[in-house]
Design a protein around this motif. Structure first.
Motif, PDB file in Angstrom:
ATOM      1  N   ILE A 113     -33.865  42.653   6.871  1.00 56.48           N
ATOM      2  CA  ILE A 113     -34.031  41.235   6.547  1.00 56.48           C
ATOM      3  C   ILE A 113     -32.654  40.661   6.231  1.00 56.48           C
ATOM      4  O   ILE A 113     -32.035  41.033   5.233  1.00 56.48           O
ATOM      5  CB  ILE A 113     -34.985  41.037   5.350  1.00 56.48           C
ATOM      6  N   ARG A 114     -32.183  39.785   7.103  1.00 56.71           N
ATOM      7  CA  ARG A 114     -30.855  39.188   6.909  1.00 56.71           C
ATOM      8  C   ARG A 114     -31.012  37.760   6.398  1.00 56.71           C
ATOM      9  O   ARG A 114     -31.648  36.921   7.037  1.00 56.71           O
ATOM     10  CB  ARG A 114     -30.047  39.202   8.205  1.00 56.71           C
ATOM     11  N   ASN A 115     -30.449  37.532   5.226  1.00 55.12           N
ATOM     12  CA  ASN A 115     -30.480  36.217   4.592  1.00 55.12           C
ATOM     13  C   ASN A 115     -29.036  35.817   4.296  1.00 55.12           C
ATOM     14  O   ASN A 115     -28.459  36.250   3.299  1.00 55.12           O
ATOM     15  CB  ASN A 115     -31.301  36.273   3.302  1.00 55.12           C
ATOM     16  N   GLY A 116     -28.445  35.024   5.187  1.00 60.24           N
ATOM     17  CA  GLY A 116     -27.030  34.700   5.049  1.00 60.24           C
ATOM     18  C   GLY A 116     -26.192  35.943   5.282  1.00 60.24           C
ATOM     19  O   GLY A 116     -26.311  36.621   6.296  1.00 60.24           O
ATOM     20  N   PHE A 117     -25.358  36.272   4.290  1.00 59.91           N
ATOM     21  CA  PHE A 117     -24.510  37.459   4.406  1.00 59.91           C
ATOM     22  C   PHE A 117     -25.185  38.704   3.830  1.00 59.91           C
ATOM     23  O   PHE A 117     -24.617  39.798   3.870  1.00 59.91           O
ATOM     24  CB  PHE A 117     -23.169  37.225   3.690  1.00 59.91           C
ATOM     25  N   ASN A 118     -26.381  38.535   3.273  1.00 66.96           N
ATOM     26  CA  ASN A 118     -27.080  39.658   2.644  1.00 66.96           C
ATOM     27  C   ASN A 118     -28.089  40.284   3.599  1.00 66.96           C
ATOM     28  O   ASN A 118     -28.798  39.571   4.322  1.00 66.96           O
ATOM     29  CB  ASN A 118     -27.809  39.190   1.375  1.00 66.96           C
ATOM     30  N   GLU A 119     -28.132  41.601   3.598  1.00 68.10           N
ATOM     31  CA  GLU A 119     -29.124  42.318   4.394  1.00 68.10           C
ATOM     32  C   GLU A 119     -29.908  43.261   3.492  1.00 68.10           C
ATOM     33  O   GLU A 119     -29.323  44.009   2.710  1.00 68.10           O
ATOM     34  CB  GLU A 119     -28.446  43.116   5.511  1.00 68.10           C
ATOM     35  N   LYS A 120     -31.222  43.216   3.605  1.00 70.75           N
ATOM     36  CA  LYS A 120     -32.096  44.065   2.807  1.00 70.75           C
ATOM     37  C   LYS A 120     -32.992  44.888   3.725  1.00 70.75           C
ATOM     38  O   LYS A 120     -33.305  44.468   4.838  1.00 70.75           O
ATOM     39  CB  LYS A 120     -32.934  43.216   1.839  1.00 70.75           C
ATOM     40  N   ILE A 121     -33.403  46.031   3.218  1.00 67.16           N
ATOM     41  CA  ILE A 121     -34.231  46.960   3.992  1.00 67.16           C
ATOM     42  C   ILE A 121     -35.652  46.989   3.436  1.00 67.16           C
ATOM     43  O   ILE A 121     -35.857  47.058   2.222  1.00 67.16           O
ATOM     44  CB  ILE A 121     -33.640  48.380   3.955  1.00 67.16           C
ATOM     45  N   VAL A 122     -36.612  46.948   4.352  1.00 67.04           N
ATOM     46  CA  VAL A 122     -38.023  47.139   4.011  1.00 67.04           C
ATOM     47  C   VAL A 122     -38.598  48.152   4.994  1.00 67.04           C
ATOM     48  O   VAL A 122     -38.343  48.063   6.205  1.00 67.04           O
ATOM     49  CB  VAL A 122     -38.820  45.823   4.082  1.00 67.04           C
ATOM     50  N   ILE A 123     -39.360  49.109   4.483  1.00 69.09           N
ATOM     51  CA  ILE A 123     -40.016  50.106   5.330  1.00 69.09           C
ATOM     52  C   ILE A 123     -41.522  49.938   5.172  1.00 69.09           C
ATOM     53  O   ILE A 123     -42.048  49.981   4.054  1.00 69.09           O
ATOM     54  CB  ILE A 123     -39.589  51.533   4.945  1.00 69.09           C
ATOM     55  N   LEU A 124     -42.197  49.715   6.286  1.00 72.04           N
ATOM     56  CA  LEU A 124     -43.640  49.494   6.282  1.00 72.04           C
ATOM     57  C   LEU A 124     -44.361  50.648   6.976  1.00 72.04           C
ATOM     58  O   LEU A 124     -43.806  51.304   7.864  1.00 72.04           O
ATOM     59  CB  LEU A 124     -44.000  48.193   7.002  1.00 72.04           C
ATOM     60  N   LYS A 125     -45.584  50.878   6.560  1.00 74.09           N
ATOM     61  CA  LYS A 125     -46.469  51.842   7.238  1.00 74.09           C
ATOM     62  C   LYS A 125     -47.725  51.086   7.643  1.00 74.09           C
ATOM     63  O   LYS A 125     -48.365  50.436   6.818  1.00 74.09           O
ATOM     64  CB  LYS A 125     -46.832  52.986   6.295  1.00 74.09           C
ATOM     65  N   ASP A 126     -48.083  51.166   8.919  1.00 77.29           N
ATOM     66  CA  ASP A 126     -49.255  50.462   9.417  1.00 77.29           C
ATOM     67  C   ASP A 126     -50.494  51.346   9.289  1.00 77.29           C
ATOM     68  O   ASP A 126     -50.504  52.493   9.745  1.00 77.29           O
ATOM     69  CB  ASP A 126     -49.041  50.050  10.872  1.00 77.29           C
TER      70      ASP A 126
END
Length: 266
Positions: free
Chosen positions: A173-186
């Motif tokens: 997830i990129r918000n401006g200069f920040n990037e965050k990680i999310v891991i999902l399981k379906d």
């Protein structure tokens, strides 16, 4: 004829599969795949223990799965079952199983109301009474979400000590200069593994309201609904007690990490 309590290891695989198949309304194939995946995970973290067993002579008559989560230094319980005629031994069996766990923090994500009453006898409390099924709303923002490439995804999983199991999605997830990680399981809403339209959060960096809203809508466009244990006020949601967190020890845990819901293909 005597009872005994033992740690379960890979050598007990067939007995454990047979017992859980008899005790729960899921196909044998599900338990075969799940226990094999659990053994793979325990090998990954160099730990032989996959659970705890109640034996009557050499017969496995009760079991509980124990998953040690290296990403959070916690443990989780799953799939407690004791055969009917041996249930008088359930409480001492469960006490021995809990006492065998070295981690201070122990979680259960799928406890029934009856199981919660029993767990409370051993110092457990309900830390999250319900999960949030997020309602997707159109999100028009500069926040961009992309799926990590295979090599990059493996590196992210390894860095965050999350075991690479089936139906995982690693998102950036990129918000401006920040990037965050999310891991999902379906997850599937049916026991035959079709209609895999629910997405659980296995790992997440802290998300602000706009980021979560964008994630929920992104996931909806992929044909799936997101549920989580985050602050329900972050975005519009419906509460559901299908999933909750029952814990021994204080916890701020708000995602599943390495547990039955990341390892098994529900």
């Amino acid at each position: 004829m005597t009872y005994s309590y033992k740690e379960l290891e890979s050598k007990h695989r067939d007995q454990l599969i047979h017992l859980l198949h008899a005790g729960f309304s899921r196909r044998r194939e599900f338990w075969e795949n799940s226990i094999n995946r659990l053994i793979d995970y325990q090998n990954f973290i160099n730990d032989k223990k996959i659970g705890y067993g109640l034996f009557f002579d050499d017969e496995l008559v009760g079991a509980i799965i124990i998953i040690n989560d290296v990403s959070t230094e916690t443990a989780s319980l799953s799939s407690l079952y004791v055969k009917d005629k041996h249930r008088a031994r359930s409480l001492p069996f469960l006490k021995n199983a809990i006492d065998s766990i070295e981690h201070y923090q122990i979680n259960n994500f799928s406890a029934t109301d009856d199981a919660i009453k029993i767990l409370k006898m051993f110092g457990f409390n309900v830390n999250k009474k319900s999960c949030n099924i997020r309602i997707p709303l159109p999100a028009f923002s500069r926040i961009k979400i992309t799926s990590a490439k295979e090599k990059d995804a493996r590196e992210i999983l390894n860095r965050n000590k999350i075991f690479n199991s089936n139906n995982l999605r690693v998102l950036k997830i990129r918000n401006g200069f920040n990037e965050k990680i999310v891991i999902l399981k379906d997850l599937s809403i049916l026991k035959n593994n079709s209609l895999r339209v629910l997405s659980s959060v296995i790992f997440s960096e802290d998300l602000i309201k706009s980021e979560l809203k964008t994630l929920v809508f992104y996931n909806f466009l992929k044909g799936k609904f997101l549920f989580d244990f985050f602050d329900p006020e972050l975005t519009l949601s419906i509460k559901s007690n299908r999933f909750r967190i029952v814990s021994k020890g204080q916890t701020k845990k708000n995602y599943f990490s390495n547990s039955e819901y990341s390892l098994f293909d529900f």
